[in-house]
Design a protein around this motif. Structure first.
Motif, PDB file in Angstrom:
ATOM      1  N   LYS B 468       0.830  -1.210   0.000  1.00  0.00           N
ATOM      2  CA  LYS B 468       0.000   0.000   0.000  1.00  0.00           C
ATOM      3  C   LYS B 468       0.861   1.255   0.000  1.00  0.00           C
ATOM      4  CE  LYS B 468      -2.508   1.464   3.574  1.00  0.00           C
ATOM      5  NZ  LYS B 468      -3.321   1.186   4.762  1.00  0.00           N
ATOM      6  N   THR B 469       1.790   1.316   0.920  1.00  0.00           N
ATOM      7  CA  THR B 469       2.583   2.530   1.086  1.00  0.00           C
ATOM      8  C   THR B 469       3.327   2.878  -0.188  1.00  0.00           C
ATOM      9  OG1 THR B 469       3.076   1.433   3.159  1.00  0.00           O
ATOM     10  CG2 THR B 469       3.979   3.640   2.845  1.00  0.00           C
ATOM     11  N   ALA B 470       3.951   1.840  -0.766  1.00  0.00           N
ATOM     12  CA  ALA B 470       4.779   2.098  -1.928  1.00  0.00           C
ATOM     13  C   ALA B 470       3.938   2.531  -3.110  1.00  0.00           C
ATOM     14  CB  ALA B 470       5.582   0.853  -2.273  1.00  0.00           C
ATOM     15  N   SER B 471       2.814   1.854  -3.333  1.00  0.00           N
ATOM     16  CA  SER B 471       2.027   2.227  -4.504  1.00  0.00           C
ATOM     17  C   SER B 471       1.457   3.631  -4.351  1.00  0.00           C
ATOM     18  CB  SER B 471       0.913   1.208  -4.776  1.00  0.00           C
ATOM     19  OG  SER B 471       0.371   0.751  -3.575  1.00  0.00           O
ATOM     20  N   MET B 472       1.082   3.976  -3.123  1.00  0.00           N
ATOM     21  CA  MET B 472       0.599   5.341  -2.923  1.00  0.00           C
ATOM     22  C   MET B 472       1.723   6.341  -3.092  1.00  0.00           C
ATOM     23  SD  MET B 472      -2.354   5.338  -0.102  1.00  0.00           S
ATOM     24  CE  MET B 472      -1.485   4.531   1.178  1.00  0.00           C
ATOM     25  N   GLY B 473       2.912   5.934  -2.650  1.00  0.00           N
ATOM     26  CA  GLY B 473       4.066   6.821  -2.798  1.00  0.00           C
ATOM     27  C   GLY B 473       4.373   7.080  -4.261  1.00  0.00           C
ATOM     28  N   ILE B 474       4.237   6.030  -5.077  1.00  0.00           N
ATOM     29  CA  ILE B 474       4.507   6.202  -6.507  1.00  0.00           C
ATOM     30  C   ILE B 474       3.478   7.141  -7.116  1.00  0.00           C
ATOM     31  CG2 ILE B 474       4.453   5.018  -8.728  1.00  0.00           C
ATOM     32  CD1 ILE B 474       5.664   2.639  -7.409  1.00  0.00           C
ATOM     33  N   LYS B 475       2.262   6.923  -6.697  1.00  0.00           N
ATOM     34  CA  LYS B 475       1.188   7.730  -7.283  1.00  0.00           C
ATOM     35  C   LYS B 475       1.404   9.198  -6.957  1.00  0.00           C
ATOM     36  CE  LYS B 475      -3.064   5.717  -7.519  1.00  0.00           C
ATOM     37  NZ  LYS B 475      -4.269   5.274  -6.778  1.00  0.00           N
ATOM     38  N   SER B 476       1.738   9.465  -5.709  1.00  0.00           N
ATOM     39  CA  SER B 476       1.899  10.863  -5.311  1.00  0.00           C
ATOM     40  C   SER B 476       3.240  11.439  -5.739  1.00  0.00           C
ATOM     41  CB  SER B 476       1.796  10.961  -3.787  1.00  0.00           C
ATOM     42  OG  SER B 476       2.920  10.343  -3.222  1.00  0.00           O
ATOM     43  N   GLY B 477       4.133  10.571  -6.144  1.00  0.00           N
ATOM     44  CA  GLY B 477       5.448  11.070  -6.558  1.00  0.00           C
ATOM     45  C   GLY B 477       6.420  11.204  -5.406  1.00  0.00           C
ATOM     46  N   ALA B 478       6.029  10.763  -4.225  1.00  0.00           N
ATOM     47  CA  ALA B 478       6.936  10.853  -3.072  1.00  0.00           C
ATOM     48  C   ALA B 478       8.115   9.897  -3.229  1.00  0.00           C
ATOM     49  CB  ALA B 478       6.186  10.534  -1.789  1.00  0.00           C
ATOM     50  N   ILE B 479       7.872   8.740  -3.866  1.00  0.00           N
ATOM     51  CA  ILE B 479       8.952   7.791  -4.100  1.00  0.00           C
ATOM     52  C   ILE B 479       9.396   7.914  -5.547  1.00  0.00           C
ATOM     53  CG2 ILE B 479       9.577   5.356  -4.172  1.00  0.00           C
ATOM     54  CD1 ILE B 479       7.533   4.889  -2.008  1.00  0.00           C
ATOM     55  N   GLN B 480      10.597   8.283  -5.714  1.00  0.00           N
ATOM     56  CA  GLN B 480      11.121   8.430  -7.075  1.00  0.00           C
ATOM     57  C   GLN B 480      12.337   7.554  -7.230  1.00  0.00           C
ATOM     58  OE1 GLN B 480      11.624  12.651  -7.020  1.00  0.00           O
ATOM     59  NE2 GLN B 480      10.027  12.912  -8.552  1.00  0.00           N
ATOM     60  N   GLN B 481      12.572   7.174  -8.463  1.00  0.00           N
ATOM     61  CA  GLN B 481      13.733   6.308  -8.686  1.00  0.00           C
ATOM     62  C   GLN B 481      15.010   7.118  -8.549  1.00  0.00           C
ATOM     63  OE1 GLN B 481      13.858   4.319 -12.424  1.00  0.00           O
ATOM     64  NE2 GLN B 481      15.617   3.099 -11.762  1.00  0.00           N
ATOM     65  N   ARG B 482      15.950   6.518  -7.841  1.00  0.00           N
ATOM     66  CA  ARG B 482      17.242   7.187  -7.688  1.00  0.00           C
ATOM     67  C   ARG B 482      18.052   7.041  -8.961  1.00  0.00           C
ATOM     68  NH1 ARG B 482      19.626   7.855  -2.512  1.00  0.00           N
ATOM     69  NH2 ARG B 482      18.053   8.834  -1.209  1.00  0.00           N
ATOM     70  N   ARG B 483      18.825   8.063  -9.258  1.00  0.00           N
ATOM     71  CA  ARG B 483      19.773   7.946 -10.366  1.00  0.00           C
ATOM     72  C   ARG B 483      21.097   7.431  -9.811  1.00  0.00           C
ATOM     73  NH1 ARG B 483      18.045  12.401 -13.456  1.00  0.00           N
ATOM     74  NH2 ARG B 483      15.981  11.885 -14.240  1.00  0.00           N
ATOM     75  N   PHE B 484      21.959   7.003 -10.704  1.00  0.00           N
ATOM     76  CA  PHE B 484      23.276   6.516 -10.277  1.00  0.00           C
ATOM     77  C   PHE B 484      24.110   7.653  -9.683  1.00  0.00           C
ATOM     78  CE2 PHE B 484      27.772   5.646 -11.326  1.00  0.00           C
ATOM     79  CZ  PHE B 484      27.943   4.573 -10.489  1.00  0.00           C
ATOM     80  N   GLY B 485      24.608   7.438  -8.517  1.00  0.00           N
ATOM     81  CA  GLY B 485      25.471   8.434  -7.895  1.00  0.00           C
ATOM     82  C   GLY B 485      24.744   9.595  -7.262  1.00  0.00           C
ATOM     83  N   GLU B 486      23.410   9.508  -7.228  1.00  0.00           N
ATOM     84  CA  GLU B 486      22.656  10.617  -6.668  1.00  0.00           C
ATOM     85  C   GLU B 486      22.773  10.607  -5.144  1.00  0.00           C
ATOM     86  OE1 GLU B 486      18.648  10.622  -8.038  1.00  0.00           O
ATOM     87  OE2 GLU B 486      18.012  11.957  -6.431  1.00  0.00           O
ATOM     88  N   GLU B 487      22.910  11.798  -4.586  1.00  0.00           N
ATOM     89  CA  GLU B 487      23.041  11.876  -3.134  1.00  0.00           C
ATOM     90  C   GLU B 487      21.954  12.788  -2.593  1.00  0.00           C
ATOM     91  OE1 GLU B 487      25.750  11.058  -0.757  1.00  0.00           O
ATOM     92  OE2 GLU B 487      27.591  11.172  -1.937  1.00  0.00           O
ATOM     93  N   ASP B 488      21.579  12.568  -1.364  1.00  0.00           N
ATOM     94  CA  ASP B 488      20.628  13.457  -0.719  1.00  0.00           C
ATOM     95  C   ASP B 488      21.279  14.801  -0.470  1.00  0.00           C
ATOM     96  OD1 ASP B 488      18.326  12.077  -0.493  1.00  0.00           O
ATOM     97  OD2 ASP B 488      18.995  10.972   1.292  1.00  0.00           O
ATOM     98  N   ALA B 489      20.439  15.840  -0.578  1.00  0.00           N
ATOM     99  CA  ALA B 489      20.959  17.143  -0.179  1.00  0.00           C
ATOM    100  C   ALA B 489      21.246  17.077   1.313  1.00  0.00           C
ATOM    101  CB  ALA B 489      19.931  18.214  -0.470  1.00  0.00           C
ATOM    102  N   GLY B 490      22.270  17.752   1.722  1.00  0.00           N
ATOM    103  CA  GLY B 490      22.751  17.619   3.102  1.00  0.00           C
ATOM    104  C   GLY B 490      21.681  17.922   4.121  1.00  0.00           C
ATOM    105  N   GLY B 491      21.759  17.317   5.219  1.00  0.00           N
ATOM    106  CA  GLY B 491      20.770  17.541   6.252  1.00  0.00           C
ATOM    107  C   GLY B 491      20.962  16.509   7.333  1.00  0.00           C
TER     108      GLY B 491
END
Lengths: 341, 753
Positions: B468-491
């Motif tokens: 449930k969580t994941a499919s809703m996340g995809i729908k809302s765009g909260a879960i996005q596919q990571r690109r290679f080498g992508e890093e989170d903005a610092g925090g």
């Protein structure tokens, strides 16, 4: 049924008492095992059998090894006594069964032996050895004598002095006595004398209570003897070499250096060059010439010895006389020394 | 007056120990005796040097005793004994091979004694002993020297670090290793360094550098020593530290003081008391001392990339390398550890693994663990994909044993945790099917993979597997596919949770004081902050000894009509709300921006105290657990465990093997397992009866089956009658259900394996 009857009888037999009869051997037990065996020859370990008695040479070497390496002191003493009797009873012209050059290194370590009787016997034996062979071993002998002279036990110190005296007398016939001219022979031995007599401490100022304890404790009896041996030693080192001067005068002026061109008469004639040994310091150096010895003596020991002699003479008695002798020897020896280094 | 009894040695005046005792009491008066003995030592030394290999102990006093004597009183006559240490060193260096063992030991002991009396310094001593340690053929001497060297290094570092000495020794060890790489002598360098590392005497990069050289040596033993150090040295150090801190038993001061009041007062007892007070003070000081910063050996390495490359090329890729499989595995573990930890790039490492990834390979799980360890997010997915495919093909199939399949799935999961992009959708969907397997290990492994991809990249999963969580996340765009080498903005992760918690805490406090909920009260805040600075004080005050029981969360959320919700409740409330309703029609970019604002506000305006950081960690964990609340308890526990595992810790073969052990039990283990729970067979009783008795003694209740067996006959009659009264339809349904189950292969079915 028959077999069962037989079995019954057999069983019964076990519980019947055997009848013992006079004159007959006792029946053997059931579990008796015969342990006798037959063999053509029986060899017993560690037994040497020979038809002839060991030769005297063999026995001599056996006792020599016994004397040098036995653990028991009586055995050492007896072995030494045996060797002494062997040497003393042999005809004069016959050589020793084993040459003195082999005997000496083996026995010298006994100078530090803990047992008095062993050392006494050793000194007796040493006195019998032909003096010609000893000079080559003067350096080794001196090592042990020095160790004995500084030993903690007074008896060993005394015997070491006797040994030194023996060494000096047996080598004194040589020109340039090896006792004083071998490496370490002069300075180190004198150092030992200084510590033995308690004169070494006079270099640094100490309180009067610590001065010269040598004459108070039981070494005091040895004091005159020590002075005598020291005098002997110094005479050997500082005396004018008469044989040498006669030697010179025998040849003409042109043959003055002839001596250096001839075959050397002493073993290891170039030892003073120290070609193969380790570096020597001042103490271990060879002092071949009389002048060298005088110079070193004057620089290092002169003051201490003179002070010591003064004190000895004040004690009077035997010590005083010995001191006087020592003073005379010193005076003679240093007479022609000009004092300039 | 009685006769004085004298010992045998005293009679002959050869009692050195007596003289030593006298000298120590009054050195000046016994100057003469000493000089005589020193002269004796010198002459004995001359005799010894004339022929060093013969034993010269036939006299009363041996050379050994004289050395001992002079060494003991050397500090009283410094001037006279100046050449003494030099002479000892010379004897030892030149003749150590032929010396008699007791004399040799005595000389070593005397040198150490002189060092203790500060007559020679440590550097001199160690420079003498170390070359002998390396070169001597005698084992006893080696052990002695090793002991003495370590002991001296420890004593000279005991008060403060003796940097100069350490540097000299480290240089000597380094030179030993680099001068001859093929010789086994380097093992001593490894041994010494490891021991000192363990005792925290050497904690600098130079020691690590020595070990680095050791692992790049040519001798197998030296390599093994070096590599093992990097793999286990730090753990050893921690264990040692725990051991030391655990050893000290607390002294009961009150008891001691009480005893001192009552018992007879003697000097000795006063002294003991003093010592005890001292110890307590010291312990307290030690406890309050700041923890020393101990970096692990792997972090202290200079140029880890070069080191890892060298190791790999020299010992693994090189076909001439003489290492056996076990040693190679060790090296491989180290290389992969370095790659994973420092995120290095060695592309050829991954192709090296290919040929080892078959179930027949001995200790294949270690290879799998190494492979997973060597993976990090900067490894190109192209390099990993063939490996994953190979593992899937070789290990995970219906034909392979369940343990093998479980190991393969675990390995794939561990690789994909570190680099999720190495997976493609068809393979993943195939692998996820194994969650229906009847084998528990395989099932768990497949489920682990599934839950991983629900978070990491649910797009790859079939729609019905996403959850449930994941499919809703995809729908809302909260879960996005990571690109290679992508890093989170610092925090700082979970900072917003901390802020929320702080806010609620403040509100609660204000409410307690009867102030309005909103509004600022700066002074109050600051004072509170000061109070909360220390970790210990905070932890004792805020939680109040109550433990947060997560399973109650559901209930607490339902009664939210409370006026003043407690801090805990508010926190849970918010997190759950956030989880369950992420489908707000909000534009994600805006949300992110808001998020960033929050971060900057808290982290830049205030200094986070240690107490804050601790709370932050706690909140982070509880949030993650609350998120996983949907799953069962075991899953939650596993999740907790995975979080607890630090990124620096190594991955082991055991973790890959998971539930099922690959190796079969030995016969003894099997017998022990069979015997277990059966009790002793003294009396004749059935197994069941024994088990029952055991359960009774433990106070456990009976099973339903047992209850039904013991049930009164008359009470069962009713049910039995009902069975006969069933209608035809009901009977048919029951029978059909039975046939259906039989076809499926039991309740859980035969799907998968």
């Amino acid at each position: 049924m028959g077999s069962s009857m037989k079995k019954k009888r057999d069983k019964k037999k076990d519980f019947q008492k055997p009848k013992l009869r006079l004159g007959k051997a006792k029946a053997k037990a059931d579990n008796f095992t015969d342990t006798s065996f037959k063999a053509k020859a029986i060899i017993v370990n560690q037994q040497s059998l020979s038809t002839s008695a060991p030769s005297s040479a063999l026995q001599f070497s056996h006792f020599l090894s016994l004397a040098s390496s036995s653990k028991s002191e009586t055995q050492r003493r007896d072995a030494l006594a045996y060797l002494t009797s062997q040497i003393s009873t042999k005809p004069v012209n016959e050589p020793l069964p084993i040459p003195a050059t082999v005997i000496l290194p083996k026995l010298l370590s006994l100078l530090l032996d803990g047992s008095t009787s062993v050392r006494t016997n050793l000194l007796k034996l040493l006195a019998l050895l032909p003096s010609g062979d000893i000079s080559a071993h003067a350096e080794t002998a001196l090592l042990y004598i020095r160790a004995g002279m500084t030993h903690l036990a007074a008896d060993i110190r005394r015997d070491a002095l006797l040994a030194l005296e023996w060494l000096l007398t047996s080598t004194s016939s040589n020109t340039n006595d090896p006792v004083v001219s071998c490496p370490g022979g002069w300075v180190k031995t004198l150092n030992c004398f200084m510590t033995m007599l308690g004169w070494a401490a006079s270099k640094e100022p100490t309180s009067w209570t610590s001065a010269s304890k040598a004459s108070f404790d039981k070494t005091g009896k040895m004091f005159p003897q020590q002075l005598t041996v020291l005098a002997h030693f110094i005479r050997a080192g500082l005396e004018e070499d008469q044989t040498g001067s006669i030697h010179y005068s025998g040849f003409g002026f042109f043959q003055l250096e002839n001596r250096h061109m001839m075959m050397p008469s002493v073993p290891n004639a170039f030892a003073h060059l120290n070609l193969f040994g380790r570096c020597r310091d001042e103490e271990g150096e060879m002092y071949v010439d009389r002048e060298d010895r005088q110079r070193v003596f004057h620089r290092v020991f002169m003051d201490a010895v003179e002070k010591g002699i003064e004190r000895a003479k004040k004690e009077a008695g035997e010590a005083g006389r010995a001191g006087a002798v020592l003073q005379k020897v010193l005076h003679d020896g240093m007479a022609d020394f000009d004092g300039s280094d | 007056m009685g006769k004085k009894r004298v010992g045998a040695l005293e009679k002959v005046d050869a009692d050195l120990s007596n003289l030593q005792y006298k000298i120590r009491r009054d050195p000046r008066s016994y100057n003469e005796e000493f000089s005589q003995q020193y002269r004796q030592y010198q002459t004995q030394r001359d005799i010894f040097l004339a022929n060093p290999n013969t034993d010269a102990t036939n006299g009363i006093v041996s050379f050994k005793d004289l050395i001992d004597f002079v060494a003991h009183v050397a500090d009283c006559y410094l001037e006279a004994t100046k050449p003494f240490p030099e002479e000892l060193k010379e004897i030892l260096t030149l003749h150590h091979a032929e010396l008699e063992s007791e004399l040799r030991e005595k000389i070593v002991g005397s040198l150490v004694l002189l060092r203790r009396k500060d007559i020679i310094d440590s550097t001199e001593l160690l420079n003498t002993l170390f070359p002998i340690l390396v070169s001597t053929p005698s084992k006893t001497l080696r052990t002695l020297l090793y002991q003495k060297i370590l002991g001296d290094l420890r004593t000279s570092n005991s008060k403060t670090k003796n940097h100069k000495l350490n540097r000299t020794i480290q240089t000597a060890l380094y030179n030993l290793l680099t001068s001859d790489r093929t010789s086994q002598k380097g093992l001593w360098a490894v041994k010494i360094t490891r021991e000192l590392w363990k005792r925290q005497i050497w904690t600098d990069s130079k020691a690590v550098e020595i070990m680095k050289e050791a692992s790049l040596a040519n001798n197998e033993k030296v390599i093994g020593g070096g590599v093992r150090f990097f793999l286990g040295g730090d753990k050893e150090r921690e264990d040692k530290e725990d051991e030391v801190s655990g050893e000290e038993e607390a002294i009961d001061m009150g008891k001691l003081k009480h005893q001192a009041l009552i018992n007879k007062k003697t000097k000795k007892k006063a002294k003991t008391m003093e010592r005890a007070v001292d110890k307590v003070k010291r312990d307290r000081k030690k406890k309050n001392a700041p923890h020393p910063l101990n970096f692990s050996a792997l972090h202290l390495l200079h140029d880890p990339q070069g080191f890892a490359e060298n190791l790999f090329q020299k010992h693994l890729q090189n076909s001439k390398s003489k290492l056996n499989l076990e040693q190679k595995l060790l090296v491989l573990q180290l290389v992969s550890r370095l790659v994973g930890l420092h995120q290095l790039t060695i592309i050829s490492l991954y192709s090296y693994f290919i040929k080892y990834l078959t179930p027949k390979q001995p200790s294949v799980t270690s290879f799998l663990a190494s492979l997973a360890q060597a993976t990090h997010k900067f490894v190109p997915p192209d390099a990993l994909e063939p490996l994953i495919v190979k593992i899937a093909n070789e290990f995970v199939s219906e034909a392979s044993a369940s343990e093998v399949a479980a190991a393969g799935l675990n390995a794939i999961r561990e690789i994909c945790v570190r680099q999720p992009m190495a997976m493609n959708d068809t393979l993943l969907q195939d692998l996820v099917m194994y969650r229906k397997s009847k084998d528990k290990g395989t099932m768990m492994a497949a489920k682990g993979l599934l839950s991983l991809y629900r978070e990491a990249n649910p797009d790859l999963l079939k729609k019905r597997d996403r959850g449930k969580t994941a499919s809703m996340g995809i729908k809302s765009g909260a879960i996005q596919q990571r690109r290679f080498g992508e890093e989170d903005a610092g925090g700082i992760e979970g900072l917003e949770l901390l802020e929320e918690w702080k806010e609620s805490e403040r509100k609660r406090k204000r409410a307690e004081r009867g102030l309005p909920e909103l509004g600022t009260d700066e002074e109050e805040e600051s004072s509170e902050d000061e109070q909360d600075w220390e970790v210990a004080s905070n932890s004792s005050s805020d939680s109040g000894g109550w433990i947060n029981v997560e399973s109650d969360a559901e209930i607490e959320i339902s009664d939210s009509d409370d006026d003043k919700p407690s801090a805990k409740r508010v926190k849970l409330d918010k997190t759950v709300v956030k989880d369950s309703t992420p489908a707000e029609p909000e534009d994600p970019a805006a949300a992110k921006k808001e998020n960033e604002d929050k971060i900057s506000k808290l982290a830049t305006t205030k200094i986070l105290t240690p107490a804050d950081l601790l709370k932050l960690q706690e909140l982070r964990n509880s949030a993650a657990v609350a998120k996983a609340m949907g799953g069962n308890r075991i899953q939650t526990a596993r999740l907790k465990e995975m979080m607890a595992r630090h990124a620096d810790d190594a991955l082991t073969a055991d973790q890959i093997e998971g539930f099922a052990k690959l190796q079969k039990n030995t016969r003894e283990e099997k017998i022990a397992m069979a015997r277990e729970g059966k009790g002793d067979r003294n009396e004749h009783k059935s197994t069941q009866a024994i088990r029952r008795a055991k359960k009774d003694s433990e106070g456990k209740s009976t099973t339903n089956k047992e209850k039904s067996r013991k049930k009164n006959f008359l009470m069962t009659l009713g049910k039995a009658k009902y069975k006969q009264k069933r209608s035809l339809v009901q009977t048919k349904r029951v029978l059909q259900g039975h046939i259906e189950r039989a076809k499926r292969g039991g309740k859980r079915g035969n799907i998968g394996m």
